[in-house]
Design an enzyme around this catalytic site. Structure first.
Site, PDB file in Angstrom:
ATOM      1  N   THR A   1      21.438   6.334   0.731  1.00 27.57           N
ATOM      2  CA  THR A   1      21.872   7.399  -0.170  1.00 27.57           C
ATOM      3  C   THR A   1      22.101   8.639   0.679  1.00 27.57           C
ATOM      4  O   THR A   1      21.948   8.595   1.900  1.00 27.57           O
ATOM      5  CB  THR A   1      20.816   7.713  -1.258  1.00 27.57           C
ATOM      6  OG1 THR A   1      19.705   8.382  -0.656  1.00 27.57           O
ATOM      7  CG2 THR A   1      20.358   6.462  -1.986  1.00 27.57           C
ATOM      8  N   CYS A   2      22.403   9.748   0.062  1.00 27.57           N
ATOM      9  CA  CYS A   2      22.644  10.973   0.826  1.00 27.57           C
ATOM     10  C   CYS A   2      21.373  11.492   1.489  1.00 27.57           C
ATOM     11  O   CYS A   2      21.447  12.229   2.474  1.00 27.57           O
ATOM     12  CB  CYS A   2      23.274  12.046  -0.058  1.00 27.57           C
ATOM     13  SG  CYS A   2      22.315  12.451  -1.514  1.00 27.57           S
ATOM     14  N   ASN A   3      20.195  11.120   1.004  1.00 29.11           N
ATOM     15  CA  ASN A   3      18.933  11.650   1.536  1.00 29.11           C
ATOM     16  C   ASN A   3      18.029  10.600   2.169  1.00 29.11           C
ATOM     17  O   ASN A   3      16.913  10.926   2.572  1.00 29.11           O
ATOM     18  CB  ASN A   3      18.144  12.344   0.424  1.00 29.11           C
ATOM     19  CG  ASN A   3      18.864  13.544  -0.118  1.00 29.11           C
ATOM     20  OD1 ASN A   3      19.519  14.273   0.625  1.00 29.11           O
ATOM     21  ND2 ASN A   3      18.765  13.762  -1.413  1.00 29.11           N
ATOM     22  N   ARG A   4      18.478   9.354   2.235  1.00 31.20           N
ATOM     23  CA  ARG A   4      17.604   8.321   2.786  1.00 31.20           C
ATOM     24  C   ARG A   4      18.410   7.121   3.266  1.00 31.20           C
ATOM     25  O   ARG A   4      19.472   6.827   2.746  1.00 31.20           O
ATOM     26  CB  ARG A   4      16.544   7.874   1.784  1.00 31.20           C
ATOM     27  CG  ARG A   4      17.001   6.962   0.695  1.00 31.20           C
ATOM     28  CD  ARG A   4      15.872   6.466  -0.225  1.00 31.20           C
ATOM     29  NE  ARG A   4      15.118   7.559  -0.788  1.00 31.20           N
ATOM     30  CZ  ARG A   4      13.829   7.814  -0.510  1.00 31.20           C
ATOM     31  NH1 ARG A   4      13.154   7.020   0.286  1.00 31.20           N
ATOM     32  NH2 ARG A   4      13.213   8.837  -1.057  1.00 31.20           N
TER      33      ARG A   4
ATOM     34  N   SER B   1      12.063  10.785  -4.277  1.00 28.65           N
ATOM     35  CA  SER B   1      13.320  11.507  -4.109  1.00 28.65           C
ATOM     36  C   SER B   1      13.097  12.950  -3.682  1.00 28.65           C
ATOM     37  O   SER B   1      12.033  13.528  -3.902  1.00 28.65           O
ATOM     38  CB  SER B   1      14.108  11.508  -5.421  1.00 28.65           C
ATOM     39  OG  SER B   1      14.513  10.208  -5.761  1.00 28.65           O
TER      40      SER B   1
ATOM     41  N   GLU C   1      15.640  12.318  -9.832  1.00 26.24           N
ATOM     42  CA  GLU C   1      17.027  12.137  -9.429  1.00 26.24           C
ATOM     43  C   GLU C   1      17.476  10.724  -9.850  1.00 26.24           C
ATOM     44  O   GLU C   1      16.726   9.761  -9.733  1.00 26.24           O
ATOM     45  CB  GLU C   1      17.067  12.291  -7.914  1.00 26.24           C
ATOM     46  CG  GLU C   1      18.407  12.415  -7.309  1.00 26.24           C
ATOM     47  CD  GLU C   1      18.284  12.756  -5.832  1.00 26.24           C
ATOM     48  OE1 GLU C   1      18.970  13.693  -5.417  1.00 26.24           O
ATOM     49  OE2 GLU C   1      17.486  12.123  -5.108  1.00 26.24           O
TER      50      GLU C   1
END
Length: 118
Positions: A47-50, A110, A115
């Site tokens: 994802t954008c963060n992981r 998250s 989220e």
């Protein structure tokens, strides 16, 4: 069962971006990687963060394993980047990997709790 996780908690998001694999390349790269590392099972989450890898192996998952892991999947990374990722990886094993998976799926892990991206 093992999970290697890279998130906003252990790396800047800009570094996590270096671990993303284009969706058009995922099947080919991850299939070859699974074979090269002798993994019984492999799941890739991005994802954008992981970025997370869930896998089953009989090998001991240690610093040496992580360096082999990054050499096989990300051959274009510099030695410094491979060391950064190996040192920054959150490693979960067995029941801890399962608990982590549920925490991620329920968005407890998250950047913004609740989220809906996962």
């Amino acid at each position: 069962l093992h999970t290697i996780a890279f998130t906003h908690r252990n790396l800047p998001v800009s570094e996590i971006g270096n671990l993303h694999i284009d969706p058009n390349d995922q099947k080919e790269r991850l299939t070859a990687f699974k074979t090269a590392m002798n993994l019984e099972e492999l799941q890739f989450l991005s994802t954008c963060n992981r970025v997370e890898f869930l896998f089953v192996t009989d090998d001991i998952v240690d610093h040496r394993f992580l360096h082999r892991f990054f050499n096989a999947l990300y051959p274009n990374l510099s030695d410094a980047q491979r060391t950064l990722f190996a040192d920054s990886a959150e490693d979960y094993t067995g029941i801890n990997a399962v608990e982590h998976l549920f925490s991620v799926a329920s968005s407890v892990e998250s950047m913004v709790v609740g989220e809906r991206e996962i």
